[in-house]
Structure formats: structure tokens, C-alpha cells
Design an enzyme around this catalytic site. Sequence first.
Site, mmCIF file in Angstrom:
data_model
loop_
_atom_site.group_PDB
_atom_site.id
_atom_site.type_symbol
_atom_site.label_atom_id
_atom_site.label_comp_id
_atom_site.label_asym_id
_atom_site.label_seq_id
_atom_site.Cartn_x
_atom_site.Cartn_y
_atom_site.Cartn_z
ATOM 1 N N ASP A 91 0.368 -7.149 5.397
ATOM 2 C CA ASP A 91 0.871 -6.121 4.623
ATOM 3 C C ASP A 91 -0.210 -5.440 3.966
ATOM 4 O O ASP A 91 -0.157 -5.035 2.753
ATOM 5 C CB ASP A 91 1.910 -6.515 3.729
ATOM 6 C CG ASP A 91 2.554 -5.528 2.904
ATOM 7 O OD1 ASP A 91 2.910 -4.414 3.322
ATOM 8 O OD2 ASP A 91 3.403 -5.885 1.911
ATOM 9 N N ASN A 121 -1.168 -2.400 -1.812
ATOM 10 C CA ASN A 121 -1.720 -3.852 -1.975
ATOM 11 C C ASN A 121 -3.250 -3.995 -2.204
ATOM 12 O O ASN A 121 -3.516 -4.923 -2.024
ATOM 13 C CB ASN A 121 -1.132 -4.484 -0.894
ATOM 14 C CG ASN A 121 0.352 -4.882 -0.904
ATOM 15 O OD1 ASN A 121 1.019 -4.530 -1.990
ATOM 16 N ND2 ASN A 121 0.839 -4.737 0.276
#
Length: 874
Positions: free
Chosen positions: A637, A642
Site C-alpha cells: 500500500d 502512507n
Amino acid sequence: MDCNPRSHLYILPLLLSFVIPAFPIIYPPNEVNLLDSKASQGELGWISYPSHGWEEISGVDEHYTPIRTFQVCNVMEYSQNNWLRTNWIPRQSAQKFYVELKFTLRDCNSIPLVLGTCKETFNLLYLETDDDQGSHFREHQFSKIDTIAADESFTQMDLGDRILKLNTEVREVGPLSKKGFYLAFQDVGACVALVSVRVYFKKCPYTLRNLASFPDTVPMDSQSLVEVKGSCVNHSKEEEPPRMYCSTEGEWLVPIGKCLCNAGYEERSNTCQMCRAGFYKSTLGNMECSKCPPHSFSYHEGSLHCGCEKNYFRAEGDPASMACTPPSPVTVIKKEKTSRNSVSLSWQQPERPNGIILDYEIKYYEKEEQETSYTILRARGCNVTLNGLKPNTAYLLQIRARTAAGYGASSPSFQFETSPDSAFSISSESSQVVLIAISSAVAIILLTVLLYILIGRFCCHSKTKHPDEKRLHFGNGHLRLPGIRTYVDPHTYEDPSQAVHEFAKELDASCIAIDKVVGAGEFGEVCSGRLKLPSKKEICVAIKTLKGGYTDKQRRDFLAEASIMGQFDHPNIIRLEGVVTRSKPVMIVTEYMENGSLDSFLRKHDAQFTGIQLVGMLRGIASGMKYLSDMGYVHRDLAARNILVNSNLVCKVSDFGLSRVLEDDPEAAYTTRGGKIPIRWTAPEAIAYRKFTSASDAWSYGIVLWEVMSYGERPYWEMSNQDVIKAVDEGYRLPPPMDCPATLYQLMLDCWQKERNNRPKFEQIVSILDKLIRNPGSLKITANTTSRPANLLLDRSSSEVPSMGTMDDWMDGMRTLPCKEAFSGVSYSSCDTLAKTSTEDLKKVGVTNVGPQKKIVSSLKALDSHTKNGPVPV
Ligand code: ACK
């Protein structure tokens, strides 16, 4: 008897040396002279009116320095009105002035035959003007300041005794507002000698107080006190703004606030001076520099701390005042459980490790074999179980801790014995059977050992040998070579909470102070706060909480992130400080990243960074990803949302988890195969058949690269996930962001290779970015200015140049785009008309977002020039 009243005038210059102090005269520092008759060596050139009144007389002092005096003594004549006017005195910035007069005056009683005409005073007057009026003089323009009388007059007898009585009188003038002024002395029949005239004003002189400098300040007549701000001296910082007041008397009053010397500097005579070699000062403040603590040194001036001597250390978090000591070895080792072929041991963490303990090395061997063959194990915690030991055998064991600074000293040898082998205490009747069983077992063991050696040999040949390669066992049974750490999937633990405690420190909730909520995670709030561990400095932390009412699975999944994060130790990976699992709420505590997530940070600072700054951020992310891929961890991800950014623009990879990462990501969408995947960031093979590898992470890295270079633009803008999958599958790729350096765009395209083995490894990405940083000139060639075809999504499915020959071909390519229907609404007949399409036209046909608008317009323009100039190879 001398009856001539003017006779003293001839005596006076001879006597001056007795009454005038010797040069140089030092005046108080807060007095600024505008006129000093004594300082003038030639004629003063003052005006006397009438000319037979005041006379200018030269004299000398005891150093034979000439001085000028003015005298008048027309005491025998009536109606005296003798004026003496100074030159024009410019006012400067002051408003109020002082006139200091030194003079002698003869006692009228001592002069015979003058009674009735002789005076013992004279007048002091002034006139304000904006310019020098030269010799023009009018009595009535002057205003009187005062009548000056002598405190002491002198008689002829005094003269005979050579005692001259000098009077000093000071008068104030002002406030004045014109540019300058004259002073005048009016004699109305006295016998007076004006020995010196001084005119001055007062100022508060430049001074240093509380490590701040205050400039020369002239008081204002309208205010009794003037507030003055000080400036901190070099190498100091304001603790509280320094201020002082300047009084009308030129005195500094009431110092308030102060500055403090920077770290590495101490106060010496109101300045901040560097600490001398051998001394240090680690903090801002007005304390003195301290001598280096034992076993430490500072060779340079201005040291903030003293470095440890060789083989001496200071534990991380130890104050700079702490002495350096040799690393303390593990001392207390305890035997917890013993069996025939295993033993469980525990030990205490060394009290003063030379940094954060990464792991422990446990070395053991049979006592009899004298270290000729030994086994080495690693453990992250303070306990270990040694399996596969010989029964009834004495072993010696040593433990040493490893930190970033290397290994600490080994513990003293610790001896333990395994339990005796009870298999040999069986009865004689069954010995036959037992012997057969033992022989078979021995045969099986021998066979296994043989196989093991063979497999071991094979493995050794197929891997590069490390010079001191030895068998290493990890607590969870993974076999690794020394120096290469592997990520351990917390799900391989039967009890996941064991994994948390193996990899994460349990924190006492009382050490954590929550300040505010900064965001929301899937399991609860994300807060900022502070962590204060005993004997450690307080640090800022981010705290992820697990909201109440959670299921067991949610708790496990929540803590899985800590179990994963706790295994990493890299400057570009978010650092885990610890977990709180023994009280509620359950928390994961990590380092605090002041600038939050990278996507929103870039959007907030659109177009504000230099190319090198952006490449620096990208390099950090690539370096973190290289570390993760070396550890065998696949992120799945990787996206700008992130990545977290700290106050120094250091980017760190965050958001670790297993399947739940994708559950938690709002970008993740369900695929036809049921998994939830962040489509825009994910490689085609991972979307199609969940083939997540470091190579699929490299694809995502290419998307992050695109996000960074476009300052947080959404990849593929508002295209639907289905259109993205289709377009990418058909070979189209995102176009270069505006002003994107060609090399970086090339790197994106390489990351987006369909064949995953052709994508660059993170190690290569780091080295490409390093080269760019070393040669920033290469960033100047932008992808938009190269002859790269400029369709909205770029075809990289073949290594051939995509055909750009006809409008139809190009429109075919465009057909996968969200605006395909929209384009059917734009009437075009040739490239020329299409190239003139404006953002307004696009709005009309429903392309409302600025990003796609800009890209389409520039693509159309590029296509226009392309068709005019002919196709150019990539
Ligand atoms: O963009 P942000 O401010 O940065 O909003 C998100 C929010 O929490 C939800 O994830 C912020 N966040 C997460 N971890 C940290 C951290 N370690 N330091 C600072 N902010 C963090 C993130």
C-alpha cells in the site's frame, strides 16, 4: 598698591595653570559636547560688541597648551553693555542642553574708586535660529537664561597670594526646536574673566546589559523615560525581549528581559564566547561551559558535547554531562527451565548499553569441547530457549548485546547442565527391544544428520559465503545468514500477542501524555502527544488508539502493525516507540512527524520546493523501501498518503499491516477476485491475481514519484477505477507532471513496466536518485520539453514509439479515458482546430477538474506541433 583695575587681566593668564585641570579632560560618557572653548587652539572668533568690551586673550596651561579666554573689566565707566556672542551651535538631535561656565569675578570692594558703577554679575542669553547668521547681531533677539553671579570673588590680596577663585556654573537651555542656537554673555560693568565655556547634551550611551546591546539614545524632553529595545549579542538568543529605559539625565534604568548564550557558548564580559577546547555546553543558557566528563573530550572550541574516548560509550538518552563508560555487559543470567535436551534462560538488560539494544547474541558450546565448535543464536528479548542439547552435558554460554554502535562486552561464561538421559535406566528384560529401538533411532538420526550436512553444503554453495558464517537461529525458527535480518510475519506466531511483545516495548500508560487528535485511523483516533520514559528525554509522539468495543480479531490486527513496525530500524521507516496493551485504551506509539502525510503536505505547498528537495524526499522513500525489500517485507500500500514527513522534510514509510492495511485504506477497492486493493497505486499483476512482491511495490513507487512531482495530484485524476485498470492494461501510462525532469519521468515509466522483472529494484532507484542529487543540472531537462509524445496517458506497452501519425490513432488511445464521450462533443476537423481547444471548451463538455484540463490542453498543443514537425522517436 596697584590701583589699576585692569591690572589683574595681565596677571590672570599666568595663573590659569593653577586653576584649570590638565588636558586631556575626560567627560562623563553620557555627555556629548557641542562646544568646548578649551578644546579650541586658535581664535574662537566669537563676536564682541562693542569691540572695546570683551577681549579674547590667549593663555597656556601647565602643558603649554594654548587656551582662549574672554575678559572684560570696564568698572570705571558707567552704563556698560558689553556683549560676547558665540558661534552658531548646531543642535543635532537633542532638545535640551547644558551650559557649563568657568569664570573668575573680581570683588568690587577690592577695587578702589569704582563704587556705584562696579557689578558682580553678568547675564547668560540664547537665540534659536535655523541657520548661521554670521556676524549679524541684534541684542533684542536674545532671551535670557539667567543672571550669573560668582560663588567666590577674589580680591587683590588673593592675587598676591596667587590664589585664584574659579567659579563653575551650569545652566539648562531648552527644549529647543530650531536647527541651532547662539549663546551670549552680557556684561553690565563687572570685572570678569570667562575661562571656559562648554555646551553639551546628555544621552544614554551604547551599553551592553543582560547580553543585549542598547544603542546610543538621546532622551526626549517631552517624555521622562524613553523605552529602548535591546538586541541580543552574537551567539545568543532572546529568553524574554530585552528592554531598558533612558532617562532625561542620560541614565539607563530598569533593565527587563534578557538573552541567553547559545549552546557551545558561555557569557564572558557581557558577550557570548565559545567554550574552550576540553569544555562543552549542550544547552542554551547563561551557565558556564562545563569540563568534559570523564573519558570524553572536545578538541574544538564551541563544543555542544564531548565525544567519548575510544571504547567508551554513553547510552542513548544519557545527558551530555554523563561520563563515558565501557559498555556494561549482561551480568545476571538465570536458568528458568532445564530438560534433557533444552534449557530456558533469561537475563537482565545491561544497565548502561551503548545505544538501543537491537538484539542479543547467545554463544554456547559444550564445556568439554573448549569452544572448538559452538552455536550462535540471536534473541530480541531477554530470554531464549536452547534446543537440541545433549542430555546430561555441561555447557558454557556467553551473551552480548548488539546496538547500532556494535557489540557490547560478552557476559562472563555461564555454565549449565542438561538433565540426565532417563532412557538408559530401563530394565534388563526390555534391553533387547530398547537396544534395537536405539540403534534404529541412531541410524535415523545419522541419516538425518547426513542429509542435513548435504543440504547445508548445497545451500552454502549456492549462497555467497560470509567470512564468519555460522549457523544462526532466530527465536521463531527462521534460518538466516549473519548480517541479513528478515521480516517475521506475526501471523506465524500461534499467539500474536507474543509477537507484539517480542518486537514492541510495552509502555506504561502513565508515561504518555495525549495532547490532541490529529486524524482518524480505521481502529480509532490518531493523536499527538508526548512520551517520557524514566531517565530519557521527553519526546513528541504520535499515538494510534484502538477504540472501545473491539473484537479479538480487531485487537490482533491493530497490534499486528506494531509487531511489524517494531522489526524495522531505518531512518526512512516510521519508528515504533512501543505499545500499551496492559491497560486501555490499547495504543501504538510512534515517533511524531510534524508535517503529517506527504500527499496533503505537498498539496499545501504546491510548487514551493526545488527539484533537489523533491528528489531528496523521493530518495528517502526509496531508501526506506529498499530496507523493507531487503527484509523481505512487501508493503502493498505504498502511496503518498502512507508516507509521513517530519519537520526536516525527511520522508518515512508508514502504515504497516497485513491484509488489514488494505481494508483500512479508503483508496482500496474490491477487485473481481474479492480482495480490496488501492487500484491506482497497484501493479497490474497484483490487481489481477494478487501477486504482491517488491516489484509490485516498485510500481507503486512510480506512482508515488508521480504524486510527488505533481504536488499531490490524484493519479489518473477522476477516472473511474475500472477505466484505470483498463487503460493501464492496454498499455497507457500517466503523462509527465508539469515541469517534471525527464530522468524522473523515465524512472516512473521504468517502474510501470508491465513485466515486473524489468522494473528497477529499490537499490537501483536509490542509486539513480543519488546520481541526480550529485548532478542537479540533469534535472533541468524536463520531460515536457523533450520530444516525448504527449498524449494524456502514455503508451509504454511496446518499446516502439506509439504511432502518432493520425488523429484517429490518437483518439483511439484516448478512448479509454474518462473524457472519451466528452470529446465526441468537441467538434474538430483537424489538428489545428483541436490544438485551439481551451479549458473553457473542456469545461463545456464536462471536464471540470483543473488537472485533466491542463494536461489535455497541453497534450493537444504538443500533438499539434508533433503533427506539424513530424513524429520524433522517444
Ligand atoms: O496528514 P495527517 O496530518 O498525518 O493526517 C494523518 C492522520 O494522522 C491519520 O493517519 C496523521 N499521522 C499518522 N501518523 C502520524 C505520525 N507518526 N506523526 C504525525 N502525524 C501522524 C496523518
